[in-house]
Write a protein that holds these residues in place. Sequence first.
Motif, mmCIF file in Angstrom:
data_model
loop_
_atom_site.group_PDB
_atom_site.id
_atom_site.type_symbol
_atom_site.label_atom_id
_atom_site.label_comp_id
_atom_site.label_asym_id
_atom_site.label_seq_id
_atom_site.Cartn_x
_atom_site.Cartn_y
_atom_site.Cartn_z
ATOM 1 N N SER A 161 1.147 -1.301 -0.277
ATOM 2 C CA SER A 161 0.235 0.071 0.065
ATOM 3 C C SER A 161 0.759 1.315 -0.306
ATOM 4 O O SER A 161 2.473 0.825 0.504
ATOM 5 N N THR A 162 -0.019 2.601 -0.005
ATOM 6 C CA THR A 162 1.454 3.691 -0.561
ATOM 7 C C THR A 162 1.309 4.213 0.776
ATOM 8 O O THR A 162 0.569 3.490 1.542
ATOM 9 N N CYS A 163 2.882 4.591 0.737
ATOM 10 C CA CYS A 163 2.919 5.342 2.221
ATOM 11 C C CYS A 163 2.399 6.319 2.744
ATOM 12 O O CYS A 163 2.140 7.216 1.921
ATOM 13 N N SER A 164 1.690 6.416 4.061
ATOM 14 C CA SER A 164 0.980 7.839 4.505
ATOM 15 C C SER A 164 1.849 8.801 4.185
ATOM 16 O O SER A 164 0.974 9.788 5.025
ATOM 17 N N THR A 165 3.178 7.905 5.243
ATOM 18 C CA THR A 165 4.467 8.876 5.802
ATOM 19 C C THR A 165 4.338 10.733 4.258
ATOM 20 O O THR A 165 4.559 11.106 4.400
ATOM 21 N N CYS A 166 4.940 9.838 3.372
ATOM 22 C CA CYS A 166 5.472 10.277 2.366
ATOM 23 C C CYS A 166 4.065 10.597 0.926
ATOM 24 O O CYS A 166 5.144 10.544 0.370
ATOM 25 N N HIS A 167 2.910 9.971 1.068
ATOM 26 C CA HIS A 167 1.825 9.807 0.079
ATOM 27 C C HIS A 167 3.189 9.041 -1.579
ATOM 28 O O HIS A 167 2.487 9.492 -1.930
ATOM 29 N N GLY A 168 3.566 7.941 -1.273
ATOM 30 C CA GLY A 168 4.198 7.236 -2.648
ATOM 31 C C GLY A 168 5.328 8.160 -3.019
ATOM 32 O O GLY A 168 6.307 7.227 -3.991
ATOM 33 N N CYS A 185 11.753 9.099 3.018
ATOM 34 C CA CYS A 185 11.241 8.628 4.175
ATOM 35 C C CYS A 185 11.891 7.847 5.207
ATOM 36 O O CYS A 185 11.827 6.473 4.944
ATOM 37 N N CYS A 188 9.146 4.177 4.767
ATOM 38 C CA CYS A 188 9.229 3.395 4.083
ATOM 39 C C CYS A 188 10.740 2.890 2.993
ATOM 40 O O CYS A 188 10.643 2.150 2.327
ATOM 41 N N GLY A 192 8.289 4.196 -1.476
ATOM 42 C CA GLY A 192 6.863 5.223 -1.284
ATOM 43 C C GLY A 192 6.228 3.733 -0.986
ATOM 44 O O GLY A 192 4.746 4.417 -1.383
ATOM 45 N N LYS A 193 6.295 2.735 -0.753
ATOM 46 C CA LYS A 193 4.606 2.006 -0.192
ATOM 47 C C LYS A 193 5.272 1.072 1.233
ATOM 48 O O LYS A 193 6.419 1.012 1.363
#
Length: 378
Positions: A161-168, A185, A188, A192-193
């Motif tokens: 899933s897309t990383c919520s910290t860096c938004h992918g 980041c 992740c 990004g994931k």
Amino acid sequence: MAQRDYYEVLGVSKDVSEAELKKAYRRLAMKFHPDRNPDDEAATEKFKEAKEAFEVLKDREKRAAYDQFGHAGVNNQPGGGGFGGGADINDIFGDVFGDIFGGGRRGGGGARVYRGDDLQYNLEISLEEAVSGTSTEIKIPTMVGCDVCDGSGAKRGTSPSTCSTCHGVGQVRMQQGFFSVQQTCPACRGKGKVITDPCPKCRGQGRIQKEKTLSVKIPAGVDTGDKIRLSGEGEASDSGGPAGDLYVAIVVKSHPIFQRDGADLLCTVPINFATAAIGGELEVPTLDGRVKLKVPAGTQTEKTFRLRGKGVKPVRGGAVGDLLAKVRVETPVNLSKEQSDLLMQFHDMISGDNAKKHSPQAHSWLGGVKKFFDELRG
């Protein structure tokens, strides 16, 4: 303002190698980077100019077009010269230092995609194999893409899933005073994931260790220190990038008879003192078999004979080397009384008044010794 010649920008010639091209670019990138030249617009422009030149010349197709048509041949190509299209100066700097310090390229989602590690395998081969060339199989332990999750690291049936910290994106910006600093980041690790349900086989790594067998073709003429590159046979990437390369480093084992000196082969041939004195014929070994060597009368130890074309053909081209056979006169051992008596008679025959004629080097040396002591006494 007219664009400068790309080769002139990087300070290289038109026949520059890929390695030298990259070296020249790194030097300029480090010299004119804005962090080292704050508030210096001229340095920034030179930095961008070097980047533009390198991006064109490192690509074979773009370089060929530039060599034939100049700037007109590349300015209209996607990714050609210039920094149009709204490119972010931070992205430009990031790409440069990714190239210089081993960073990866950006994936479709913005996250960095890293190339797998290169590997080196030291391969020992015989001198005969190095000279004539050979093919062999090697087994290497390496990290390869997981066959259960196809390298995603996620359990089958699921996906990262897309990383919520860096938004992918794979990177986050940190404010430090007046400066905005971009860094990997921490959540992740730049991918990004994130994987919430990891693959049980690779434990979310996307890679597993495996021993694989590869066939390696060794070209004729290789020597210790030469390396054979097997593209894409290194370790798999853990971020979806291309695999690294495998470098097979050649180590030529010592030979009981021959030594190698570039394209030439060297060997020492022992001969008895009778053959050295009156001459004769010897059999000398070569890598192709035995050859006859005529030894003239009066041959001294350390005399070297050159057998042309009996050496090595260099792997990078050039003439075949020679075989240099150095003779070494062997003093006879384990003599019988009869043999010793005969040698003593022979010694008496070549000594005294005949010494100068039969042993000129010894006679000259003794004369020098006598002169030395005479001068000391005088």
